[in-house]
Write an enzyme that holds these catalytic residues in place. Structure first.
Site, PDB file in Angstrom:
ATOM      1  N   ASN A 166     -36.854  40.775 -18.176  1.00 50.16           N
ATOM      2  CA  ASN A 166     -35.873  41.044 -17.128  1.00 50.16           C
ATOM      3  C   ASN A 166     -36.184  40.138 -15.941  1.00 50.16           C
ATOM      4  O   ASN A 166     -37.187  40.321 -15.252  1.00 50.16           O
ATOM      5  CB  ASN A 166     -35.947  42.515 -16.716  1.00 50.16           C
ATOM      6  CG  ASN A 166     -34.921  42.886 -15.661  1.00 50.16           C
ATOM      7  OD1 ASN A 166     -34.314  42.027 -15.030  1.00 50.16           O
ATOM      8  ND2 ASN A 166     -34.730  44.175 -15.455  1.00 50.16           N
ATOM      9  N   CYS A 198     -30.130  43.100  -9.464  1.00 53.65           N
ATOM     10  CA  CYS A 198     -29.854  42.484 -10.768  1.00 53.65           C
ATOM     11  C   CYS A 198     -28.382  42.220 -11.031  1.00 53.65           C
ATOM     12  O   CYS A 198     -28.045  41.449 -11.935  1.00 53.65           O
ATOM     13  CB  CYS A 198     -30.427  43.356 -11.889  1.00 53.65           C
ATOM     14  SG  CYS A 198     -32.205  43.642 -11.750  1.00 53.65           S
ATOM     15  N   HIS A 225     -26.467  41.972 -18.247  1.00 53.20           N
ATOM     16  CA  HIS A 225     -27.780  41.877 -17.630  1.00 53.20           C
ATOM     17  C   HIS A 225     -28.843  42.214 -18.671  1.00 53.20           C
ATOM     18  O   HIS A 225     -28.711  43.176 -19.424  1.00 53.20           O
ATOM     19  CB  HIS A 225     -27.862  42.839 -16.446  1.00 53.20           C
ATOM     20  CG  HIS A 225     -29.241  42.971 -15.876  1.00 53.20           C
ATOM     21  ND1 HIS A 225     -29.994  41.881 -15.521  1.00 53.20           N
ATOM     22  CD2 HIS A 225     -30.013  44.072 -15.617  1.00 53.20           C
ATOM     23  CE1 HIS A 225     -31.171  42.298 -15.058  1.00 53.20           C
ATOM     24  NE2 HIS A 225     -31.202  43.609 -15.106  1.00 53.20           N
TER      25      HIS A 225
END
Length: 325
Positions: free
Chosen positions: A282, A112, A252
């Site tokens: 996500n 990520c 993020h």
């Protein structure tokens, strides 16, 4: 010369999976998901839609926004943990579809935090005057690695792609400073096990099948809040800046509680932190570039602004940077 973002683009799959849809699939509720994650819906790829497909669409938007032709690209960097093939890379598939015949093509995998890390790598080529125009893409199909019977994790993830074209600019603009790192000793906290593990190993680790996302949620939360704040502050300090100097922080998009925890710890105004997790979930490497694209198109960030980007991911890894748009 320095490196700046010259154009952005993004793509979200057509299918939307809401919390109410998930209520029919697992023992959960819209209230439970919203309270614990901040997510209301996420986009899910078709069975025949993959990371490179999404990357191509986002890339075409970014090239158009930058007014750069595909054949002008010197390098394509694709950050992904969900490429549909081990070889050739997703970057090579993107190169073919774009017709970027003069570009080298490389995949990166720092999970990520990958898009921010890829921007940092791309900047090195531009500062060294090795390349001029670099396409950086974050694209992930997390739904294809999700255990849809695990109520604690299946609510978190969605699919998407974001892209940015990096081009030269005068020193003092573009990417100013950066910081990244890794803690490989904690590899088991956040992982997608594959060839290394037997079925018995997977069962002991809490997995039900190969290539299924697994994490220790409480450990990830503590790590994420701490490392995003520490890394962002280190990047700011290198630039001689403070948190109040940022016009926008784009973190993020893992979990709204992680974002809120970072906001509180950093002491930054929530109005200067961009979040779209409620609509996307996500999306791993795609989170940060899609948020940049949305913020730019909505007028939340504009030319001359100073922004911070920060991410964390499996590995464990992290990366942050300070950039003048």
């Amino acid at each position: 010369m320095n490196a700046k973002i010259a154009g952005v683009g993004m793509y979200l799959p057509e299918r939307v999976l809401t919390n109410f849809d998930l209520e029919k699939m697992v023992d959960t509720s819209d209230e439970w998901i919203t309270k614990r994650t901040g997510i209301k819906e996420r986009h899910i790829t078709r069975p025949d839609e993959f990371a490179s497909d999404m990357a191509v669409i986002a890339a075409k938007e970014a090239l158009e926004d930058a007014n750069i032709k595909a054949e002008e690209l010197d390098l394509i960097l694709v950050s992904t943990i969900s490429a549909e093939m081990v070889s050739p890379t997703a970057a090579c598939l993107v190169q073919k579809e774009l017709g970027a015949v003069n570009a080298a093509a490389i995949d990166m995998n720092t999970a990520c935090s990958g898009f921010v890390s890829a921007l940092i790598v791309a900047q090195q080529f531009i500062r060294a005057e090795t390349y001029r125009h670099i396409l950086v893409i974050g694209s992930d199909t997390m739904s294809k690695y999700t255990d849809w019977e695990d109520r604690t994790s299946c609510v978190l993830f969605g699919d998407g792609a974001g892209a940015a074209v990096l081009s030269p600019c005068e020193d003092g603009d573009g990417i100013l400073t950066y910081e990244m790192g890794a803690d490989g000793a904690r590899e088991g906290v956040l992982s997608i096990p594959s060839l290394k593990f037997s079925e018995e190993d997977l069962a002991r680790r809490g997995g039900k099948k190969k290539r299924t996302f697994w994490m220790d949620g409480s450990e990830v939360f503590k790590f994420a809040v701490r490392i995003m704040c520490e890394s962002m502050m280190r990047s700011l300090q290198k630039a001689g800046l403070e948190i109040g100097d940022l016009d926008m922080l784009i973190p993020h998009q893992a979990n709204i509680r992680i974002i809120d925890g970072a906001i509180k710890r950093l002491g930054i105004s929530p109005e200067r932190v961009y979040a779209n997790i409620d609509r996307t979930g996500n999306t791993s490497s795609a989170c940060v570039p899609m948020a940049i694209c949305e913020a730019y198109r909505a007028g939340k960030i504009k030319k001359g602004d100073t922004i911070g980007l920060v991410g964390f991911g499996g590995g464990l890894t992290w990366a942050s940077l300070v950039m003048k748009i």
